[in-house]
Scaffold this active site. Structure first.
Site, short mmCIF file in Angstrom:
data_model
loop_
_atom_site.label_atom_id
_atom_site.label_comp_id
_atom_site.label_asym_id
_atom_site.label_seq_id
_atom_site.Cartn_x
_atom_site.Cartn_y
_atom_site.Cartn_z
N PRO A 1 -28.02 10.96 -13.52
CG PRO A 1 -26.05 10.25 -14.97
CD PRO A 1 -26.71 11.26 -14.14
CG ASN A 2 -28.71 5.43 -14.87
OD1 ASN A 2 -29.37 4.98 -15.86
ND2 ASN A 2 -27.37 5.47 -15.41
NE ARG B 1 -28.51 2.72 -10.69
CZ ARG B 1 -27.71 3.68 -10.72
NH1 ARG B 1 -28.09 4.78 -10.36
NH2 ARG B 1 -26.20 3.54 -10.81
CE1 TYR C 1 -25.94 3.24 -6.10
CE2 TYR C 1 -26.62 1.55 -7.54
CZ TYR C 1 -25.65 2.22 -7.16
OH TYR C 1 -24.64 2.51 -7.98
CG ASN D 1 -26.63 11.02 -5.97
OD1 ASN D 1 -25.47 10.76 -6.55
ND2 ASN D 1 -27.06 9.91 -5.10
CB ALA E 1 -22.38 7.56 -13.68
CD GLU F 1 -19.25 14.22 -3.54
OE1 GLU F 1 -18.59 15.06 -3.14
OE2 GLU F 1 -19.31 13.33 -4.25
CG HIS G 1 -22.26 9.64 -3.75
ND1 HIS G 1 -22.48 9.59 -4.90
CD2 HIS G 1 -21.17 10.67 -3.49
CE1 HIS G 1 -21.63 10.85 -5.61
NE2 HIS G 1 -21.01 11.38 -4.49
NE ARG H 1 -20.35 0.84 -5.84
CZ ARG H 1 -21.37 1.49 -6.46
NH1 ARG H 1 -22.22 2.53 -6.16
NH2 ARG H 1 -21.96 0.50 -7.87
C1 DQA Z 1 -24.26 6.81 -6.74
C2 DQA Z 1 -22.84 6.41 -6.79
C3 DQA Z 1 -22.38 6.50 -8.33
O1 DQA Z 1 -21.23 5.82 -8.42
C4 DQA Z 1 -23.53 5.76 -9.34
O2 DQA Z 1 -23.02 5.96 -10.49
C5 DQA Z 1 -24.84 6.12 -8.90
C6 DQA Z 1 -25.04 6.32 -7.76
C7 DQA Z 1 -24.64 6.81 -5.26
O3 DQA Z 1 -25.61 7.41 -4.74
O4 DQA Z 1 -23.98 5.76 -4.59
O5 DQA Z 1 -25.69 6.33 -9.96
O6 DQA Z 1 -24.11 8.23 -6.77
#
Ligand code: DQA
Length: 144
Positions: free
Chosen positions: A9-10, A17, A22, A72, A75, A96, A98, A105
């Site tokens: 998501p997002n 963002r 990011y 990735n 959240a 994985e 990010h 964080r």
């Molecule tokens: C994320 C880190 C997560 O905490 C966050 O909710 C994201 C992006 C990252 O790529 O740094 O949506 O996965």
């Protein structure tokens, strides 16, 4: 070489963002960079804001001949036992990724539901984290 790249998501909102965390690139920019950098790899991309859809795609990947999965989960990293359970079913390489360093964080982001069911994790280097994930898969395949 076939690699599935999954985004949660997002992450379709990249570019809008927080750029410090990011980067200022969009998800399409990220895909383009990967294709440019690794023209011989067949990438399949999927992004969803819905947990169940991500799980469906992970389950469907079991019947495909992927060499690796880069995920990735956004959240859902911090909350989804269901995505973790789906990843446990995957027997090709799972990495994985990010963009930000979730270990530095908020406390709630330091909870990582999928870390120990993946083969490796790269984070904190924005787009470079993805390159590191691809390099990891290439190296593992070379040594296999
Ligand atoms: C994320 C880190 C997560 O905490 C966050 O909710 C994201 C992006 C990252 O790529 O740094 O949506 O996965």
């Amino acid at each position: 070489m076939k690699i599935l790249i999954l985004h949660g998501p997002n992450l379709n909102m990249l570019g809008r963002r927080n750029p410090e965390l990011y980067g200022s690139f969009t998800l399409d920019d990220l895909y383009e960079e990967l294709v440019d950098e690794y023209p011989s790899i067949e990438f399949t991309y999927y992004q969803s804001n819905h947990e169940g859809e991500l799980i469906d795609v992970i389950q469907e990947s079991l019947d495909e001949d992927y060499d690796g999965l880069i995920i990735n989960p956004g959240a859902y990293t911090h909350t989804s036992i269901a995505i973790r359970d789906a990843l446990e079913l995957v027997h090709f390489l799972k990495v994985e990724v990010h963009l930000s360093d979730i270990t530095k964080r908020e406390a709630f982001r330091q909870v990582d539901m999928i870390n120990d069911v993946c083969d490796a994790c790269f984070m904190g280097k924005k787009i470079e984290s993805y390159f590191e994930a691809v390099e990891y898969i290439l190296k593992q395949k070379e040594n296999a």
